[in-house]
Motif scaffolding. Structure first.
Motif, PDB file in Angstrom:
ATOM      1  N   MET A   1     -14.021  12.297 -26.392  1.00 26.73           N
ATOM      2  CA  MET A   1     -12.791  12.456 -25.650  1.00 26.73           C
ATOM      3  C   MET A   1     -13.116  13.004 -24.255  1.00 26.73           C
ATOM      4  SD  MET A   1      -9.491  14.608 -26.777  1.00 26.73           S
ATOM      5  CE  MET A   1      -7.967  14.281 -26.006  1.00 26.73           C
ATOM      6  N   ILE A   2     -12.507  12.386 -23.232  1.00 30.33           N
ATOM      7  CA  ILE A   2     -12.731  12.793 -21.844  1.00 30.33           C
ATOM      8  C   ILE A   2     -11.873  14.011 -21.527  1.00 30.33           C
ATOM      9  CG2 ILE A   2     -12.526  12.081 -19.447  1.00 30.33           C
ATOM     10  CD1 ILE A   2     -13.005   9.242 -20.306  1.00 30.33           C
ATOM     11  N   THR A   3     -12.527  14.998 -21.005  1.00 26.05           N
ATOM     12  CA  THR A   3     -11.803  16.220 -20.675  1.00 26.05           C
ATOM     13  C   THR A   3     -11.125  16.075 -19.306  1.00 26.05           C
ATOM     14  OG1 THR A   3     -13.662  17.256 -19.546  1.00 26.05           O
ATOM     15  CG2 THR A   3     -13.507  17.579 -21.933  1.00 26.05           C
ATOM     16  N   PHE A   4     -10.245  17.000 -19.027  1.00 26.02           N
ATOM     17  CA  PHE A   4      -9.524  17.022 -17.760  1.00 26.02           C
ATOM     18  C   PHE A   4     -10.503  17.147 -16.580  1.00 26.02           C
ATOM     19  CE2 PHE A   4      -7.296  19.466 -14.428  1.00 26.02           C
ATOM     20  CZ  PHE A   4      -6.316  18.534 -14.117  1.00 26.02           C
ATOM     21  N   LEU A   5     -11.506  17.996 -16.720  1.00 26.58           N
ATOM     22  CA  LEU A   5     -12.498  18.193 -15.666  1.00 26.58           C
ATOM     23  C   LEU A   5     -13.299  16.919 -15.413  1.00 26.58           C
ATOM     24  CD1 LEU A   5     -13.876  20.067 -13.665  1.00 26.58           C
ATOM     25  CD2 LEU A   5     -15.371  20.825 -15.520  1.00 26.58           C
ATOM     26  N   GLU A   6     -13.652  16.200 -16.458  1.00 26.12           N
ATOM     27  CA  GLU A   6     -14.392  14.953 -16.307  1.00 26.12           C
ATOM     28  C   GLU A   6     -13.555  13.909 -15.572  1.00 26.12           C
ATOM     29  OE1 GLU A   6     -17.359  15.018 -20.192  1.00 26.12           O
ATOM     30  OE2 GLU A   6     -15.289  14.302 -20.430  1.00 26.12           O
ATOM     31  N   LYS A   7     -12.264  13.874 -15.842  1.00 21.23           N
ATOM     32  CA  LYS A   7     -11.380  12.950 -15.133  1.00 21.23           C
ATOM     33  C   LYS A   7     -11.314  13.286 -13.643  1.00 21.23           C
ATOM     34  CE  LYS A   7      -8.245  11.805 -18.917  1.00 21.23           C
ATOM     35  NZ  LYS A   7      -6.858  11.879 -19.407  1.00 21.23           N
ATOM     36  N   ILE A   8     -11.228  14.560 -13.346  1.00 21.32           N
ATOM     37  CA  ILE A   8     -11.169  14.984 -11.943  1.00 21.32           C
ATOM     38  C   ILE A   8     -12.478  14.654 -11.235  1.00 21.32           C
ATOM     39  CG2 ILE A   8     -11.108  17.023 -10.446  1.00 21.32           C
ATOM     40  CD1 ILE A   8      -8.799  18.024 -11.981  1.00 21.32           C
ATOM     41  N   LEU A   9     -13.593  14.928 -11.882  1.00 19.15           N
ATOM     42  CA  LEU A   9     -14.888  14.612 -11.279  1.00 19.15           C
ATOM     43  C   LEU A   9     -15.057  13.106 -11.057  1.00 19.15           C
ATOM     44  CD1 LEU A   9     -17.233  17.109 -13.150  1.00 19.15           C
ATOM     45  CD2 LEU A   9     -16.427  17.237 -10.781  1.00 19.15           C
ATOM     46  N   ALA A  10     -14.587  12.301 -11.989  1.00 22.89           N
ATOM     47  CA  ALA A  10     -14.658  10.849 -11.836  1.00 22.89           C
ATOM     48  C   ALA A  10     -13.795  10.393 -10.655  1.00 22.89           C
ATOM     49  CB  ALA A  10     -14.213  10.160 -13.117  1.00 22.89           C
ATOM     50  N   ASN A  11     -12.609  10.982 -10.507  1.00 20.21           N
ATOM     51  CA  ASN A  11     -11.740  10.627  -9.388  1.00 20.21           C
ATOM     52  C   ASN A  11     -12.356  11.029  -8.054  1.00 20.21           C
ATOM     53  OD1 ASN A  11      -9.736   9.432 -10.912  1.00 20.21           O
ATOM     54  ND2 ASN A  11      -8.586  11.327 -11.185  1.00 20.21           N
ATOM     55  N   ILE A  12     -12.980  12.193  -8.021  1.00 22.71           N
ATOM     56  CA  ILE A  12     -13.637  12.650  -6.798  1.00 22.71           C
ATOM     57  C   ILE A  12     -14.789  11.714  -6.451  1.00 22.71           C
ATOM     58  CG2 ILE A  12     -15.060  14.486  -5.804  1.00 22.71           C
ATOM     59  CD1 ILE A  12     -13.258  16.490  -7.324  1.00 22.71           C
ATOM     60  N   ALA A  13     -15.567  11.319  -7.444  1.00 24.42           N
ATOM     61  CA  ALA A  13     -16.692  10.406  -7.206  1.00 24.42           C
ATOM     62  C   ALA A  13     -16.183   9.071  -6.660  1.00 24.42           C
ATOM     63  CB  ALA A  13     -17.478  10.199  -8.495  1.00 24.42           C
ATOM     64  N   ASN A  14     -15.123   8.547  -7.229  1.00 22.11           N
ATOM     65  CA  ASN A  14     -14.547   7.291  -6.739  1.00 22.11           C
ATOM     66  C   ASN A  14     -14.056   7.440  -5.305  1.00 22.11           C
ATOM     67  OD1 ASN A  14     -15.045   5.873  -9.085  1.00 22.11           O
ATOM     68  ND2 ASN A  14     -13.058   6.369  -9.979  1.00 22.11           N
ATOM     69  N   PHE A  15     -13.421   8.551  -4.999  1.00 25.26           N
ATOM     70  CA  PHE A  15     -12.909   8.808  -3.658  1.00 25.26           C
ATOM     71  C   PHE A  15     -14.059   8.860  -2.651  1.00 25.26           C
ATOM     72  CE2 PHE A  15     -11.789  11.846  -0.296  1.00 25.26           C
ATOM     73  CZ  PHE A  15     -10.696  11.187   0.247  1.00 25.26           C
ATOM     74  N   VAL A  16     -15.133   9.543  -3.011  1.00 22.47           N
ATOM     75  CA  VAL A  16     -16.287   9.657  -2.113  1.00 22.47           C
ATOM     76  C   VAL A  16     -16.886   8.278  -1.841  1.00 22.47           C
ATOM     77  CG1 VAL A  16     -18.649  10.550  -1.930  1.00 22.47           C
ATOM     78  CG2 VAL A  16     -16.802  12.049  -2.688  1.00 22.47           C
ATOM     79  N   ILE A  17     -16.993   7.470  -2.857  1.00 22.03           N
ATOM     80  CA  ILE A  17     -17.525   6.116  -2.688  1.00 22.03           C
ATOM     81  C   ILE A  17     -16.639   5.314  -1.741  1.00 22.03           C
ATOM     82  CG2 ILE A  17     -17.931   3.916  -3.864  1.00 22.03           C
ATOM     83  CD1 ILE A  17     -18.850   5.617  -6.303  1.00 22.03           C
ATOM     84  N   ILE A  18     -15.338   5.394  -1.919  1.00 20.84           N
ATOM     85  CA  ILE A  18     -14.402   4.659  -1.052  1.00 20.84           C
ATOM     86  C   ILE A  18     -14.522   5.133   0.396  1.00 20.84           C
ATOM     87  CG2 ILE A  18     -11.942   4.326  -0.551  1.00 20.84           C
ATOM     88  CD1 ILE A  18     -11.528   4.317  -3.637  1.00 20.84           C
ATOM     89  N   VAL A  19     -14.629   6.438   0.591  1.00 22.09           N
ATOM     90  CA  VAL A  19     -14.759   6.978   1.954  1.00 22.09           C
ATOM     91  C   VAL A  19     -16.041   6.464   2.598  1.00 22.09           C
ATOM     92  CG1 VAL A  19     -15.149   9.100   3.272  1.00 22.09           C
ATOM     93  CG2 VAL A  19     -13.324   9.009   1.565  1.00 22.09           C
ATOM     94  N   PHE A  20     -17.143   6.461   1.887  1.00 18.83           N
ATOM     95  CA  PHE A  20     -18.391   5.962   2.453  1.00 18.83           C
ATOM     96  C   PHE A  20     -18.326   4.475   2.762  1.00 18.83           C
ATOM     97  CE2 PHE A  20     -20.487   9.862   0.850  1.00 18.83           C
ATOM     98  CZ  PHE A  20     -21.172  10.202   2.011  1.00 18.83           C
ATOM     99  N   VAL A  21     -17.692   3.700   1.918  1.00 15.99           N
ATOM    100  CA  VAL A  21     -17.559   2.263   2.167  1.00 15.99           C
ATOM    101  C   VAL A  21     -16.720   2.022   3.429  1.00 15.99           C
ATOM    102  CG1 VAL A  21     -16.531   0.122   1.292  1.00 15.99           C
ATOM    103  CG2 VAL A  21     -17.942   1.539  -0.209  1.00 15.99           C
ATOM    104  N   ILE A  22     -15.632   2.745   3.566  1.00 22.40           N
ATOM    105  CA  ILE A  22     -14.787   2.601   4.755  1.00 22.40           C
ATOM    106  C   ILE A  22     -15.543   3.039   6.010  1.00 22.40           C
ATOM    107  CG2 ILE A  22     -12.709   3.486   5.910  1.00 22.40           C
ATOM    108  CD1 ILE A  22     -11.391   3.523   3.109  1.00 22.40           C
ATOM    109  N   ALA A  23     -16.246   4.158   5.935  1.00 16.52           N
ATOM    110  CA  ALA A  23     -17.010   4.648   7.087  1.00 16.52           C
ATOM    111  C   ALA A  23     -18.078   3.637   7.496  1.00 16.52           C
ATOM    112  CB  ALA A  23     -17.643   5.996   6.768  1.00 16.52           C
TER     113      ALA A  23
END
Length: 58
Positions: A1-23
């Motif tokens: 089962m995915i914990t709340f913290l793991e979901k947040i970390l996954a969202n942050i990782a996705n956000f960072v990837i998107i920011v780097f792609v845009i940059a």
């Protein structure tokens, strides 16, 4: 089962990837635009010039 913290970390990782792609896309756009601008500048300043070091008369 995915914990709340793991979901947040996954969202942050996705956000960072998107920011780097845009940059990177913005960087490529500016690099491409600068190359075109330099080519146009070179062409317009040297239009009709036979050589790069014309002989000057004194």
């Amino acid at each position: 089962m995915i914990t709340f913290l793991e979901k947040i970390l996954a969202n942050i990782a996705n956000f960072v990837i998107i920011v780097f792609v845009i940059a990177y896309a913005v960087h490529l756009q500016f690099t491409h635009s600068a190359g075109i601008a330099q080519s146009v500048e070179h062409f317009t300043r040297n239009e009709g010039v036979v050589g790069s070091s014309p002989i000057s008369s004194f």
